[in-house]
Write a protein that holds these residues in place. Sequence first.
Motif, PDB file in Angstrom:
ATOM      1  N   TYR A 133       0.826  -1.209   0.000  1.00  0.00           N
ATOM      2  CA  TYR A 133       0.000   0.000   0.000  1.00  0.00           C
ATOM      3  C   TYR A 133       0.865   1.267   0.000  1.00  0.00           C
ATOM      4  N   LEU A 134       1.893   1.276   0.828  1.00  0.00           N
ATOM      5  CA  LEU A 134       2.703   2.485   0.995  1.00  0.00           C
ATOM      6  C   LEU A 134       3.484   2.852  -0.265  1.00  0.00           C
ATOM      7  N   VAL A 135       4.031   1.848  -0.957  1.00  0.00           N
ATOM      8  CA  VAL A 135       4.873   2.158  -2.121  1.00  0.00           C
ATOM      9  C   VAL A 135       4.056   2.623  -3.320  1.00  0.00           C
ATOM     10  N   ASN A 136       2.756   2.628  -3.185  1.00  0.00           N
ATOM     11  CA  ASN A 136       1.904   3.103  -4.282  1.00  0.00           C
ATOM     12  C   ASN A 136       1.197   4.420  -3.963  1.00  0.00           C
ATOM     13  N   ILE A 137       1.551   5.035  -2.855  1.00  0.00           N
ATOM     14  CA  ILE A 137       0.953   6.325  -2.488  1.00  0.00           C
ATOM     15  C   ILE A 137       1.680   7.448  -3.236  1.00  0.00           C
ATOM     16  N   PRO A 138       0.965   8.393  -3.824  1.00  0.00           N
ATOM     17  CA  PRO A 138       1.613   9.531  -4.480  1.00  0.00           C
ATOM     18  C   PRO A 138       2.493  10.299  -3.494  1.00  0.00           C
ATOM     19  N   TYR A 139       3.602  10.837  -3.990  1.00  0.00           N
ATOM     20  CA  TYR A 139       4.590  11.491  -3.130  1.00  0.00           C
ATOM     21  C   TYR A 139       3.972  12.584  -2.267  1.00  0.00           C
TER      22      TYR A 139
END
Length: 346
Positions: free
Chosen positions: A211-217
């Motif tokens: 989930y975290l690695v796909n959150i926009p910056y």
Amino acid sequence: MDLNTKYLCFVVLGVFCLGIVYSVLSGGIQYNTPHEPPQISDAKRHWNIINNSAILREVIMNIHNIKYEVKEEDVCIKTLPDCIIIGVGKSGTRELIDFMSIHPNIVSKSNPYQIRGGLQSDQSEYSNVIHQMPCRYSDQINTIKADAYLQQRDKPAEIFAMNPKVKLIAIVREPASRLISDLTMSTKARKTIHNDRYISNSKDMKNRIKYLVNIPYKELPVQVYKSIYDDGLERYMKVFNKTQILVIESNDFKYTPVKVLKRVEQFLGIKSFLSDEYFVLNTQKGYYCIRKPDAYTKTMVCYSATRGHSKQMHVDKKDLESLKEYFRPHTERFFKLLGRRFDWLN
């Protein structure tokens, strides 16, 4: 006594005498003389271990106070911070400020280490900040720690306005392991931000990482943003001279604390004092504790048993690599800004 009997006695006596000679030469006969006990290396001797953060801090302050000599007519006054540890959480900031505080010329704010209310002030003397600081003598340095300051956008300007000559120290950890440590801690302290659930097993951790690695910056949660160091370092380098910023790698400090503390002494411009005399490796836990000054017992004082060393949940190698790849662009940029590399991407 006939001739044969005399001959037999002579042979027996001769054998007996030869036996004595052999025993003496071979060490077979032990004499009642004092002897040294077998030598045991210092690392294998039994240590009394005290796991108590309050006692550890007390021991540190006792060493500090005993070793500091007040100059005649010098006065202990409260001042603005001379040195700020600006981050990063879960990298060893607390250990760093505590170990630094052994030095007689370093004074640190006791727990809580942060300044309450921030650094902004409407008054030129920053009375709120000064009020919270411990007093120091003219040859001492006042130090505080603030785990989140590296990432907070407004802090470089605030700190510069307060004290443009301040020294800044950042201790940083490999981004993926720092995040995993933060997530592990959150399972004990609070619910996670994702679906309001605890990370209770490896599957939860796997889903959390995905989930975290796909959150926009721009929407990154604080836990992730704390592992991104390039933006924060760049902001500080735009405001402060590079000579005012010291960056420490977490593992360097964990495994070679004295070597790192020597760098801190040089950076702060104070006398060389900290040495192996004050530290001892806790071989059970794999980290250093404070050697209690005691001529009669071998005692080390450590943080509480659960402090920062709880077992982390298993993370698949593939998931760990995905985290490292996620942070890689920021890590590479951080290395470029810093002018040196750490062994984080191998």
